[in-house]
Design a protein around this motif. Structure first.
Motif, PDB file in Angstrom:
ATOM      1  N   SER A 240      -2.944   4.508   5.255  1.00 30.58           N
ATOM      2  CA  SER A 240      -2.479   4.948   4.165  1.00 30.58           C
ATOM      3  C   SER A 240      -1.232   5.740   4.682  1.00 30.58           C
ATOM      4  O   SER A 240      -1.576   6.722   5.966  1.00 30.58           O
ATOM      5  CB  SER A 240      -2.261   5.313   2.729  1.00 30.58           C
ATOM      6  OG  SER A 240      -3.578   6.689   2.833  1.00 30.58           O
ATOM      7  N   ARG A 242       0.910   9.552   3.700  1.00 26.61           N
ATOM      8  CA  ARG A 242       0.813  10.972   1.869  1.00 26.61           C
ATOM      9  C   ARG A 242       1.707  11.663   2.305  1.00 26.61           C
ATOM     10  O   ARG A 242       2.008  11.794   3.285  1.00 26.61           O
ATOM     11  CB  ARG A 242      -1.165  11.454   2.852  1.00 26.61           C
ATOM     12  CG  ARG A 242      -0.661  12.972   2.108  1.00 26.61           C
ATOM     13  CD  ARG A 242      -1.648  13.470   2.273  1.00 26.61           C
ATOM     14  NE  ARG A 242      -2.159  14.762   1.845  1.00 26.61           N
ATOM     15  CZ  ARG A 242      -2.161  15.994   1.849  1.00 26.61           C
ATOM     16  NH1 ARG A 242      -2.951  16.168   3.338  1.00 26.61           N
ATOM     17  NH2 ARG A 242      -2.348  16.688   1.169  1.00 26.61           N
ATOM     18  N   ARG A 251       2.145  11.582  -2.974  1.00 28.46           N
ATOM     19  CA  ARG A 251       1.513  10.430  -3.209  1.00 28.46           C
ATOM     20  C   ARG A 251       1.235   9.365  -2.164  1.00 28.46           C
ATOM     21  O   ARG A 251       1.455  10.297  -0.886  1.00 28.46           O
ATOM     22  CB  ARG A 251       2.908   9.754  -3.747  1.00 28.46           C
ATOM     23  CG  ARG A 251       4.126  10.120  -5.060  1.00 28.46           C
ATOM     24  CD  ARG A 251       4.858   9.462  -5.247  1.00 28.46           C
ATOM     25  NE  ARG A 251       5.868   9.574  -6.260  1.00 28.46           N
ATOM     26  CZ  ARG A 251       5.763   8.602  -7.293  1.00 28.46           C
ATOM     27  NH1 ARG A 251       4.839   7.195  -7.191  1.00 28.46           N
ATOM     28  NH2 ARG A 251       6.124   9.028  -8.534  1.00 28.46           N
ATOM     29  N   ARG A 252       0.994   8.669  -1.908  1.00 34.41           N
ATOM     30  CA  ARG A 252       0.439   7.968  -1.226  1.00 34.41           C
ATOM     31  C   ARG A 252       0.182   6.470  -1.393  1.00 34.41           C
ATOM     32  O   ARG A 252       0.513   5.745  -2.262  1.00 34.41           O
ATOM     33  CB  ARG A 252      -1.648   7.918  -1.244  1.00 34.41           C
ATOM     34  CG  ARG A 252      -1.948   9.324  -0.097  1.00 34.41           C
ATOM     35  CD  ARG A 252      -3.021   8.738  -0.209  1.00 34.41           C
ATOM     36  NE  ARG A 252      -4.174  10.000   0.248  1.00 34.41           N
ATOM     37  CZ  ARG A 252      -4.105  10.265   1.400  1.00 34.41           C
ATOM     38  NH1 ARG A 252      -3.832   9.587   1.898  1.00 34.41           N
ATOM     39  NH2 ARG A 252      -5.127  11.611   1.778  1.00 34.41           N
ATOM     40  N   TYR A 253       0.675   5.697   0.132  1.00 35.12           N
ATOM     41  CA  TYR A 253       1.541   4.738  -0.411  1.00 35.12           C
ATOM     42  C   TYR A 253       0.596   3.754   0.779  1.00 35.12           C
ATOM     43  O   TYR A 253       0.452   3.564   2.386  1.00 35.12           O
ATOM     44  CB  TYR A 253       2.696   4.357   0.097  1.00 35.12           C
ATOM     45  CG  TYR A 253       4.365   4.668  -0.619  1.00 35.12           C
ATOM     46  CD1 TYR A 253       4.269   4.048  -1.518  1.00 35.12           C
ATOM     47  CD2 TYR A 253       4.323   6.307  -0.868  1.00 35.12           C
ATOM     48  CE1 TYR A 253       5.249   5.488  -2.264  1.00 35.12           C
ATOM     49  CE2 TYR A 253       4.707   6.993  -1.127  1.00 35.12           C
ATOM     50  CZ  TYR A 253       5.593   6.423  -2.527  1.00 35.12           C
ATOM     51  OH  TYR A 253       6.024   7.498  -2.788  1.00 35.12           O
ATOM     52  N   THR A 254       0.346   2.154   0.569  1.00 34.25           N
ATOM     53  CA  THR A 254      -0.441   1.621   1.831  1.00 34.25           C
ATOM     54  C   THR A 254       0.514   0.305   2.796  1.00 34.25           C
ATOM     55  O   THR A 254       1.706   0.192   1.703  1.00 34.25           O
ATOM     56  CB  THR A 254      -1.431   0.666   0.976  1.00 34.25           C
ATOM     57  OG1 THR A 254      -1.450   0.052  -0.135  1.00 34.25           O
ATOM     58  CG2 THR A 254      -2.504   1.274   0.107  1.00 34.25           C
ATOM     59  N   ASP A 256       0.798  -2.258   1.688  1.00 33.74           N
ATOM     60  CA  ASP A 256       0.570  -3.465   0.861  1.00 33.74           C
ATOM     61  C   ASP A 256       1.993  -2.571  -0.105  1.00 33.74           C
ATOM     62  O   ASP A 256       3.318  -3.640  -0.431  1.00 33.74           O
ATOM     63  CB  ASP A 256      -0.028  -3.750   0.071  1.00 33.74           C
ATOM     64  CG  ASP A 256      -0.576  -5.126   1.060  1.00 33.74           C
ATOM     65  OD1 ASP A 256      -0.473  -5.529   1.565  1.00 33.74           O
ATOM     66  OD2 ASP A 256      -2.075  -4.950   0.547  1.00 33.74           O
ATOM     67  N   ASP A 257       2.077  -1.376  -0.704  1.00 33.18           N
ATOM     68  CA  ASP A 257       2.970  -0.107  -1.155  1.00 33.18           C
ATOM     69  C   ASP A 257       4.640  -0.580  -0.471  1.00 33.18           C
ATOM     70  O   ASP A 257       5.701  -1.278  -1.328  1.00 33.18           O
ATOM     71  CB  ASP A 257       2.373   0.943  -1.520  1.00 33.18           C
ATOM     72  CG  ASP A 257       1.172   0.949  -2.108  1.00 33.18           C
ATOM     73  OD1 ASP A 257       0.944  -0.246  -3.076  1.00 33.18           O
ATOM     74  OD2 ASP A 257       0.618   1.542  -1.896  1.00 33.18           O
ATOM     75  N   LEU A 258       3.819  -0.503   1.182  1.00 37.23           N
ATOM     76  CA  LEU A 258       5.593  -0.543   1.404  1.00 37.23           C
ATOM     77  C   LEU A 258       6.369  -1.765   1.609  1.00 37.23           C
ATOM     78  O   LEU A 258       7.452  -2.137   1.726  1.00 37.23           O
ATOM     79  CB  LEU A 258       4.989  -0.264   3.016  1.00 37.23           C
ATOM     80  CG  LEU A 258       4.985   1.385   2.887  1.00 37.23           C
ATOM     81  CD1 LEU A 258       4.969   2.179   3.932  1.00 37.23           C
ATOM     82  CD2 LEU A 258       5.978   2.490   1.927  1.00 37.23           C
ATOM     83  N   ARG A 261       7.953  -2.659  -1.616  1.00 31.92           N
ATOM     84  CA  ARG A 261       9.555  -2.293  -1.621  1.00 31.92           C
ATOM     85  C   ARG A 261      10.859  -3.116  -1.050  1.00 31.92           C
ATOM     86  O   ARG A 261      10.505  -4.141   0.025  1.00 31.92           O
ATOM     87  CB  ARG A 261       9.550  -0.352  -0.945  1.00 31.92           C
ATOM     88  CG  ARG A 261       8.420  -0.158  -1.740  1.00 31.92           C
ATOM     89  CD  ARG A 261       8.085   1.590  -0.935  1.00 31.92           C
ATOM     90  NE  ARG A 261       8.960   2.476  -1.011  1.00 31.92           N
ATOM     91  CZ  ARG A 261       9.066   2.493  -1.950  1.00 31.92           C
ATOM     92  NH1 ARG A 261       8.157   3.280  -2.814  1.00 31.92           N
ATOM     93  NH2 ARG A 261      10.799   4.179  -2.723  1.00 31.92           N
ATOM     94  N   LEU A 295      11.631   6.980  -0.795  1.00 31.55           N
ATOM     95  CA  LEU A 295      10.354   7.215  -0.767  1.00 31.55           C
ATOM     96  C   LEU A 295      10.634   8.742  -0.918  1.00 31.55           C
ATOM     97  O   LEU A 295       9.160   8.933  -1.839  1.00 31.55           O
ATOM     98  CB  LEU A 295       9.783   7.156   0.705  1.00 31.55           C
ATOM     99  CG  LEU A 295       7.930   6.675   0.354  1.00 31.55           C
ATOM    100  CD1 LEU A 295       7.604   5.352   0.085  1.00 31.55           C
ATOM    101  CD2 LEU A 295       7.731   6.534   2.190  1.00 31.55           C
ATOM    102  N   GLU A 298      11.341   9.650  -4.441  1.00 34.29           N
ATOM    103  CA  GLU A 298       9.751   9.314  -5.466  1.00 34.29           C
ATOM    104  C   GLU A 298       9.069  10.529  -5.832  1.00 34.29           C
ATOM    105  O   GLU A 298       8.603  11.527  -6.521  1.00 34.29           O
ATOM    106  CB  GLU A 298       8.966   8.083  -5.447  1.00 34.29           C
ATOM    107  CG  GLU A 298      10.513   6.489  -5.430  1.00 34.29           C
ATOM    108  CD  GLU A 298       9.239   5.785  -5.097  1.00 34.29           C
ATOM    109  OE1 GLU A 298       9.630   4.647  -4.866  1.00 34.29           O
ATOM    110  OE2 GLU A 298       8.041   5.650  -4.539  1.00 34.29           O
TER     111      GLU A 298
END
Length: 501
Positions: A240, A242, A251-254, A256-258, A261, A295, A298
């Protein structure tokens, strides 16, 4: 115990070396299954890089170039083989002394591994295992040597060497197709089509001239400069990103999150600050990723945060000016490179790309953290080692062809020029002490990529000096003042001497 050994000192030295190298191979095999960076040679090399004086580091890199890491690893392996010989000779005198030598070697490797960022106490296991196996091998040899049988001694050497070779082969397997491999992760990722495709550079982006660097640099040929002795191998399912520090909320992004987008695609040239005038530590690629500015927005960036610190999974850091992320340039978190997921060597699963800045302050690979802070509060990795705070990439040009020889008559002289985020508006060539002549330029879509140039030269027999200079998009010519790469990039004009027959 009878201390009279039928085997001579030379035999014990050889056996000590073989035992140490076999143990080393097994230690690397064990590390390959969990934490490749904990492998004894990798950990020791990382520790050496961390403590070696800056002047020595610069001297070594200038001397051997990109062969610095392989040569460091080879040197350490030779040193451990010599230390193994010392352990063997010590064992011949007293097994307790030999054990003490191996214990010290194991402790040094274990301490180096545990001290590496991101590795815990378990990182000591491969080095300890290597020392234990070497001790067991010497114990067995001690018993075999007392039997005074040539067969037993040869059997020992054969079995020990075979064990080492098997461990080396197993390590290769584990890091590529076995449990520690990550190629399966990459293969399982299907990159979506970009929501905002790159603007095509035009019909003549590549002159397709023999010897001239192509507009897009193939992934396998793209330069690689970093401090990673062992390339981090990251499980994308556990990864992930951070975002924290001077922000309204962490915030944290995996992955799949990226991937979910908006994805942007951009052609951007990267360049290493260590690139000498006329050097090849520069390349152009088509990157796919997410907007860095969007990013960070946010998370709510504090207006006082003038530095963005990016961290790699191996603890390496870079510091970028926050205002350059938000000034409209295509700063991005890249997930793809030239139509494929990021290669492992180039930062899988994610890396930073900020046009217009050298890689040491903008291009973090194996990205895990983005921290908003200030330049007063924190100095990133290379800043603490004598390099300057972020400066724009300097205008450079290079002659790719010809480099040394040519036939008389019409000769095509060609190369590339770059001034990322300002672009290249003109390139000129001078033959010997003649006048500067304008070169033809390839098509480009933005100022963030390098630009090919080309000119025909009526070459006459003899020895000639060709010199190139570029002018950036702001109308400022490339300087002829010569400066080395430290502290903020080399300057000067690239020249080649060509013998025309």
């Amino acid at each position: 115990m009878n201390t009279t050994h039928p085997a001579g000192a030379r035999a014990w030295a050889l056996v000590g070396s073989v035992s140490a190298l076999a143990g080393l191979a097994v230690g690397h095999f064990a590390a390959a299954f969990a934490a490749p960076r904990a492998a004894p040679l990798s950990a020791l090399a990382d520790a050496v890089i961390a403590v070696v004086p800056l002047e020595v580091s610069h001297w070594f890199i200038d001397l051997v170039g990109t062969a610095d890491k392989p040569l460091l690893i080879a040197g350490l392996a030779i040193g451990l083989a010599v230390a193994g010989a010392v352990a063997g000779l010590a064992w011949r005198r007293s097994p307790w002394i030999g054990l003490a030598v191996l214990a010290v070697l194991g402790a040094i490797g274990a301490a180096a591994a545990v001290s590496r960022p991101g590795l815990g106490a378990g990182a000591a296991v491969p080095s300890i295992l290597a020392a234990v196996l070497a001790a067991l091998a010497l114990t067995w040899w001690d018993l075999q040597s007392r039997k005074r049988t040539v067969t037993g001694r040869r059997g020992f050497l054969g079995l020990t060497a075979g064990l080492g070779a098997a461990a080396v082969a197993g390590t290769w397997w584990a890091t590529r197709v076995g449990p520690a491999a990550i190629e399966a992760d990459r293969d399982a990722i299907t990159l979506p089509e970009p929501d905002v495709p790159a603007v095509e550079p035009g019909p003549v982006a590549d002159f397709e001239q023999a010897g001239l660097s192509s507009y897009w640099t193939p992934n396998g040929e793209f330069y690689r400069i970093d401090t990673a002795i062992t390339v981090p191998r990251i499980d994308v399912d556990d990864w992930s990103l951070r975002v924290h520090g001077m922000v309204d909320g962490e915030r944290r992004y995996t992955m799949d999150d990226l991937l979910g987008r908006e994805l942007i695609e951009r052609d951007i040239t990267l360049c290493c600050v260590s690139n000498q005038v006329g050097g090849d530590l520069v390349g152009n690629a088509r990157w796919l990723g997410v907007s860095l500015a969007d990013l960070l927005a946010e998370a709510g960036v504090d207006p006082g945060a003038d530095q963005l610190v990016s961290r790699s999974s191996d603890g390496w850091t870079a510091g970028s000016p926050t205002d350059l992320v938000f000034d409209g340039r295509d700063a991005m978190i890249a997930l793809g490179m030239n139509g494929a997921p990021l290669p492992v060597d180039h930062g899988w699963p994610a890396r930073l790309v900020i046009p217009g800045l050298y890689g040491y302050v903008s291009a973090t690979k194996w990205l895990t953290e983005l921290e908003l802070t200030t330049f007063d509060a924190y100095d990133a990795y290379w800043i603490t080692r004598g390099w300057s705070t972020p400066r724009p990439i300097k205008t450079q040009s290079r002659i790719d062809t010809p480099r040394s020889k040519a036939d008389s008559g019409t000769v095509v002289v060609a190369g590339v020029a770059w001034a990322q985020h300002r672009g290249i508006s003109a390139v000129e060539l001078r033959v010997d002490n003649g006048d500067w002549r304008q070169c033809a330029l390839s098509d480009v879509a933005t100022g963030d990529t390098w630009r090919q140039w080309l000119i025909e030269w009526e070459a006459e027999p003899g020895e000639h000096t060709l010199t190139v200079r570029a002018t950036d998009g702001e109308g400022i010519p490339q300087t002829s003042e010569e400066q080395g790469v430290v502290p903020d990039g080399a300057t000067g004009l690239h020249s080649v001497t060509v013998t025309v027959s």
